[in-house]
Scaffold this motif. Structure first.
Motif, PDB file in Angstrom:
ATOM      1  N   ILE A  19     -14.736  19.028 -30.216  1.00  0.00           N
ATOM      2  CA  ILE A  19     -15.935  18.227 -29.931  1.00  0.00           C
ATOM      3  C   ILE A  19     -16.292  18.269 -28.441  1.00  0.00           C
ATOM      4  CG2 ILE A  19     -16.852  15.863 -29.906  1.00  0.00           C
ATOM      5  CD1 ILE A  19     -15.179  15.472 -32.545  1.00  0.00           C
ATOM      6  N   VAL A  20     -15.247  18.166 -27.584  1.00  0.00           N
ATOM      7  CA  VAL A  20     -15.510  18.244 -26.136  1.00  0.00           C
ATOM      8  C   VAL A  20     -16.180  19.574 -25.799  1.00  0.00           C
ATOM      9  CG1 VAL A  20     -14.419  18.458 -23.871  1.00  0.00           C
ATOM     10  CG2 VAL A  20     -13.681  16.652 -25.452  1.00  0.00           C
ATOM     11  N   ILE A  23     -19.792  19.686 -26.780  1.00  0.00           N
ATOM     12  CA  ILE A  23     -20.673  18.972 -25.844  1.00  0.00           C
ATOM     13  C   ILE A  23     -20.927  19.824 -24.594  1.00  0.00           C
ATOM     14  CG2 ILE A  23     -20.847  16.936 -24.352  1.00  0.00           C
ATOM     15  CD1 ILE A  23     -19.181  15.442 -26.558  1.00  0.00           C
ATOM     16  N   ALA A  26     -23.301  22.567 -25.492  1.00  0.00           N
ATOM     17  CA  ALA A  26     -24.676  22.101 -25.695  1.00  0.00           C
ATOM     18  C   ALA A  26     -25.367  21.873 -24.349  1.00  0.00           C
ATOM     19  CB  ALA A  26     -24.668  20.826 -26.524  1.00  0.00           C
ATOM     20  N   VAL A  27     -24.634  21.261 -23.408  1.00  0.00           N
ATOM     21  CA  VAL A  27     -25.226  21.007 -22.088  1.00  0.00           C
ATOM     22  C   VAL A  27     -25.581  22.340 -21.409  1.00  0.00           C
ATOM     23  CG1 VAL A  27     -24.758  20.138 -19.764  1.00  0.00           C
ATOM     24  CG2 VAL A  27     -24.084  18.781 -21.764  1.00  0.00           C
TER      25      VAL A  27
END
Ligand code: CUA
Length: 371
Positions: A19-20, A23, A26-27
């Motif tokens: 999950i990290v 993220i 995505a950024v």
């Protein structure tokens, strides 16, 4: 006791790491999409450059999660499965083998991305290569790579323009790109150069004996770089030029000036005055330009051309490459017009980008060398 880790340990920590990384990906993917290449990095100065940048963005967009996950898992697993205090030195981690679904996923997704990239490139790259009337050009001109300068030939101009290319903005151009043949660069041989204008996203090899027409339209007024992007010998790092993209009236004025200069030259030879030559300015220039091919040392210490320290006082070589006596005026003549020797070609003053004043300074400097 040997610890048994035969069961995969994809526990909660693993999914938190996933999950990290999602993220972070995505950024970064968002940054790739919104990053203004044109404003913050490199101007998009030709019509094709926007499409080329979109190809880069496409690769970067999908490259970012691959980068993050591959390196993220390397780091995560190195920490998660490191040898802990108290564990035997030969402890093994969990072995995961033969996961067909996983293998299919990491094969099919990159495969599809490659196909999409290939299809997009198939439609964008040909914009550079003129085919039929679809790419009718207002200007067709030539770019020739030499050791170590760029020559540009314009229709209607007898003399070539060296290193500084002028183009009108918004006008489609076809540039016929090649490299000088062995016959022109005597003995030094014909080599590959690469014509690169980063701001145009345009790069084409300059190949001896082969003419490659390249089509593009400058879309922004300004001065941009021309770089030789292929190692082509001693002077490669000095092989720079510029493209000056001007408004149509400014370009027409430049072109008319070139024609006027040609007419003036045809009328009479313009002698270069050696009066007031500044030896120290000459030395600075020599170290910036001439050292590519010449040493400030005795004749035998040659690079491409001979060493020039004893130019005006060498009993073994009383004559210049032109067959004339080694006098200041005859040396100035070589600096002005260039020369063909047994071991190489000396480009003329336009190709070397030097002025009358520079020639006077260089001659003054060369005269100080022999003590
Ligand atoms: Cu020409 Cu490198």
């Amino acid at each position: 006791m040997k610890q048994d880790r035969s069961q995969p340990l994809l526990d909660g920590g693993f999914w938190r790491a996933v999950i990290v990384m999602a993220i972070i990906s995505a950024v970064l993917m968002y940054v790739v999409v919104v990053f203004p290449i044109d404003r913050l990095f490199l101007p998009e100065a030709s019509t094709v450059s926007v499409d080329i940048d979109n190809l880069f963005k496409f690769s970067m967009f999908f490259g970012v999660p691959i980068l993050v996950y591959v390196n993220g898992f390397i780091i995560y697993f190195a920490i998660r499965y490191r040898l802990k205090p108290g564990e035997p030195i030969d402890a093994v981690g969990s072995s995961i083998h033969d996961h067909p679904t996983l293998e299919a996923v990491w094969t099919v997704i990159p495969g599809v991305l490659m196909v999409v990239l290939a299809v997009l490139s198939y439609f964008i790259i040909p914009m550079y290569y003129p085919t039929g009337q679809a790419t009718a050009s207002a200007v067709t001109m030539e770019a020739i790579g030499h050791k170590w300068y760029f020559e540009f030939r314009y229709p209607g101009l007898k003399d070539s323009v060296m290193n500084e290319m002028h183009l009108p903005v918004g006008v489609p151009v076809t540039l016929e790109i090649t490299s000088s043949e062995a016959t022109q660069d005597v003995a030094t041989g014909a080599v590959l150069h690469s014509f690169w204008v980063p701001e145009f996203r345009l790069k084409q090899d300059m190949i001896p004996g082969m003419v490659v027409p390249i089509h593009f339209t400058p879309s922004e007024i300004g001065t941009f770089h021309i770089v030789c992007a292929e190692f082509c010998g001693l002077g490669h790092s000095h092989m720079w030029g510029s493209v000056v993209v001007q408004s149509k009236p400014d370009f027409d004025k430049w072109y008319a000036d070139q024609q006027r200069a040609e007419a003036a030259e045809a009328e009479g030879v313009r002698p270069i005055s050696l009066q007031g030559g500044d030896a120290s300015a000459g030395q600075t220039l020599f170290n910036a330009k001439c050292v590519v091919c010449h040493n400030a040392a005795p004749f035998a210490q040659r690079k491409v051309g001979p060493g020039l320290a004893d130019l005006f006082d060498d009993p073994d070589h009383p004559d210049l490459v032109t067959g004339k006596k080694a006098s200041p005026n005859n040396v100035a003549d070589i600096l002005e017009h260039g020369a063909h020797g047994d071991i190489g070609v000396m480009p003329n003053m336009q190709a070397n980008g030097i002025t009358d004043k520079d020639i006077a300074n260089l001659v003054a400097y060369l005269q100080t060398l022999h003590k």
